[in-house]
Design a protein around this motif. Structure first.
Motif, short mmCIF file in Angstrom:
data_model
loop_
_atom_site.label_atom_id
_atom_site.label_comp_id
_atom_site.label_asym_id
_atom_site.label_seq_id
_atom_site.Cartn_x
_atom_site.Cartn_y
_atom_site.Cartn_z
N ASP A 1 0.81 -1.21 0.00
CA ASP A 1 0.00 0.00 0.00
C ASP A 1 0.85 1.27 0.00
OD1 ASP A 1 -2.05 -1.81 -0.06
OD2 ASP A 1 -2.55 -1.63 2.05
N ARG A 2 0.62 2.17 0.94
CA ARG A 2 1.28 3.48 0.89
C ARG A 2 2.76 3.45 1.27
NH1 ARG A 2 -2.71 8.52 2.06
NH2 ARG A 2 -4.50 7.76 0.88
N ASP A 3 3.26 2.30 1.68
CA ASP A 3 4.69 2.19 1.94
C ASP A 3 5.49 1.93 0.67
OD1 ASP A 3 4.40 2.57 4.67
OD2 ASP A 3 4.16 0.44 5.08
N ILE A 4 4.82 1.54 -0.41
CA ILE A 4 5.55 1.17 -1.62
C ILE A 4 6.17 2.38 -2.30
CG2 ILE A 4 5.35 0.14 -3.91
CD1 ILE A 4 3.12 -1.64 -2.80
N GLY A 5 5.40 3.45 -2.47
CA GLY A 5 5.93 4.65 -3.13
C GLY A 5 7.18 5.19 -2.46
N PRO A 6 7.16 5.43 -1.15
CA PRO A 6 8.38 5.91 -0.48
C PRO A 6 9.55 4.95 -0.62
CG PRO A 6 6.47 6.30 0.90
CD PRO A 6 5.99 5.47 -0.26
N CYS A 7 9.27 3.65 -0.62
CA CYS A 7 10.33 2.66 -0.77
C CYS A 7 10.97 2.75 -2.16
CB CYS A 7 9.77 1.26 -0.52
SG CYS A 7 11.00 -0.03 -0.44
N VAL A 8 10.13 2.90 -3.18
CA VAL A 8 10.63 3.04 -4.55
C VAL A 8 11.48 4.30 -4.68
CG1 VAL A 8 9.90 3.55 -6.92
CG2 VAL A 8 8.80 1.69 -5.64
N LEU A 9 11.00 5.40 -4.14
CA LEU A 9 11.75 6.66 -4.21
C LEU A 9 13.07 6.56 -3.47
CD1 LEU A 9 8.84 9.22 -3.73
CD2 LEU A 9 10.10 8.75 -5.83
N ARG A 10 13.06 5.92 -2.32
CA ARG A 10 14.29 5.77 -1.55
C ARG A 10 15.34 4.95 -2.32
NH1 ARG A 10 11.94 4.46 2.66
NH2 ARG A 10 12.01 2.18 2.50
N ALA A 11 14.87 3.92 -3.00
CA ALA A 11 15.79 3.09 -3.77
C ALA A 11 16.38 3.87 -4.95
CB ALA A 11 15.06 1.85 -4.28
N ILE A 12 15.55 4.63 -5.65
CA ILE A 12 16.04 5.41 -6.79
C ILE A 12 17.01 6.48 -6.33
CG2 ILE A 12 15.35 7.04 -8.60
CD1 ILE A 12 12.70 5.49 -8.80
#
Length: 366
Positions: free
Chosen positions: A215-226
């Motif tokens: 859910d809403r944890d995915i977007g921040p995780c993707v951004l952190r990885a990039i």
């Protein structure tokens, strides 16, 4: 042009070419051939020019990255081998082989429970009545302003999760999932939460445990990885429209990271992101279908497997904000990255600079 300005321009071009050297070696020939074939109407490229998807890759701890038809075979093997429980949380479910395997498991005494998205027409028309008639615990779930987009099987202690739907035609798509043996306890709380909600019960959302992100944890995780990438970002995206993700990729290029992206041609809204990333200096291509399949994968690979994110979530505001989604964030998986990158570079080389597609359904979220 002044000497200083000319030198700066040449140096910038050399840096950009250096970042993409590995791909340009292949593109130099195949992209020209592909364009010529497409222009002459000789499309699609024959399958003998390369495998459509990579072979499965299993690492030492048993985790396995699978593609397309191999995912179906793994799902069937897990269902048939199950002895105690089979929990399925799925957006689209209509494949007759999987449904028959679930029915057979129920008949031999396995506890079978299924959660289906209430808006997916195939799940509602085929899976729901078929399973309910057999007395299986199956329930549709409604997600406010979104969909239940999860694609997961829990079979005894093992988990299969990723981007692949279980539709009758899903297996032809260019898509991937991961088999995680012995890790069911990590994913069980999410399934139980979904099952409770599907039955109209009040339940508190569980806390994710690694490697699950939802859910809403995915977007921040993707951004952190990039934002943490140092050398290279490789990406396959069915839908790539989230403004924050696109900007993060642009900034990665600006700081010297090689960014290579393959997108599905059937999603017209990808074009804005494609143009923005190309202008920034990223290498972005459209997938060329071998037939009528979609590039349905949602994969982010940072620094050759230092971070490897795969799952159900498209790179969209809708997915990150409203849908019920489930990804896994894996770290230090160079074998997965090697297989993914090899295929990505092959698909980029045979891909197109503009959307070329056969008659395929244009789904915003699937």
């Amino acid at each position: 042009m002044h000497t200083c300005a000319r030198f700066t321009a040449v140096r910038t071009i050399r840096r950009w070419l250096s970042r993409h050297l590995r791909l340009w070696r292949t593109l130099a020939f195949t992209s020209l051939v592909s364009a010529a074939l497409a222009g002459c109407g000789l499309w699609p490229i024959p399958a003998e020019q390369g495998e459509k998807t990579p072979a499965p890759v299993k690492i030492s701890d048993g985790r396995e990255l699978l593609w397309s038809g191999d995912i179906k075979q793994q799902a069937l093997a897990m269902i048939r081998a199950s002895r105690h429980r089979l929990y399925v949380d799925i957006y689209e479910c209509s494949d007759p082989d999987l449904l028959h395997a679930l029915l057979a498991a129920s008949r031999r005494g396995v506890e079978v429970r299924v959660v289906l998205d209430a808006t997916e027409k195939h799940s509602m028309a085929i899976a729901l009545p078929t399973l309910a008639k057999a007395g299986i615990d199956v329930a549709p779930i409604r997600i406010k302003q979104g969909i239940d987009h999860v694609k997961m099987i829990i079979a005894d202690a093992d988990v299969l999760i990723g981007g692949m739907n279980f539709g009758a035609d899903s297996w032809a798509n260019h898509d991937a999932s991961v088999d995680l043996p012995g890790r069911a306890d990590i994913f069980l709380p999410m399934f139980m939460w979904d099952a409770a909600r599907a039955h109209g019960e009040t339940a508190e959302a569980p806390q994710d445990r690694s490697p699950l992100i939802s859910d809403r944890d995915i977007g921040p995780c993707v951004l952190r990885a990039i934002r943490g990438a140092r050398r290279e970002i490789d990406m396959e995206a069915f839908n790539l429209t989230d403004e924050d993700v696109v900007n993060a990729l642009r900034w990665a290029v600006e700081r010297g990271v090689s960014v290579n992206v393959l997108v599905d041609p059937s999603q017209s809204r990808n074009r804005t992101a494609v143009e923005a990333l190309r202008q920034a200096g990223a290498l972005v291509r459209y997938y060329r279908p071998y037939g009528g399949e979609l590039l349905h994968a949602k994969i982010l690979d940072v620094d050759h497997g230092a971070v490897f994110i795969i799952g159900s979530a498209n790179f969209t505001h809708q997915a990150f904000t409203y849908n019920h989604e489930a990804d896994v964030e894996l770290t230090r998986v160079p074998a997965f990255a090697e297989a993914f990158e090899s295929d990505l570079h092959h698909q980029i080389a045979r891909g197109s600079s503009y959307p070329i597609r056969e008659k395929v359904a244009s789904w915003d979220e699937s």
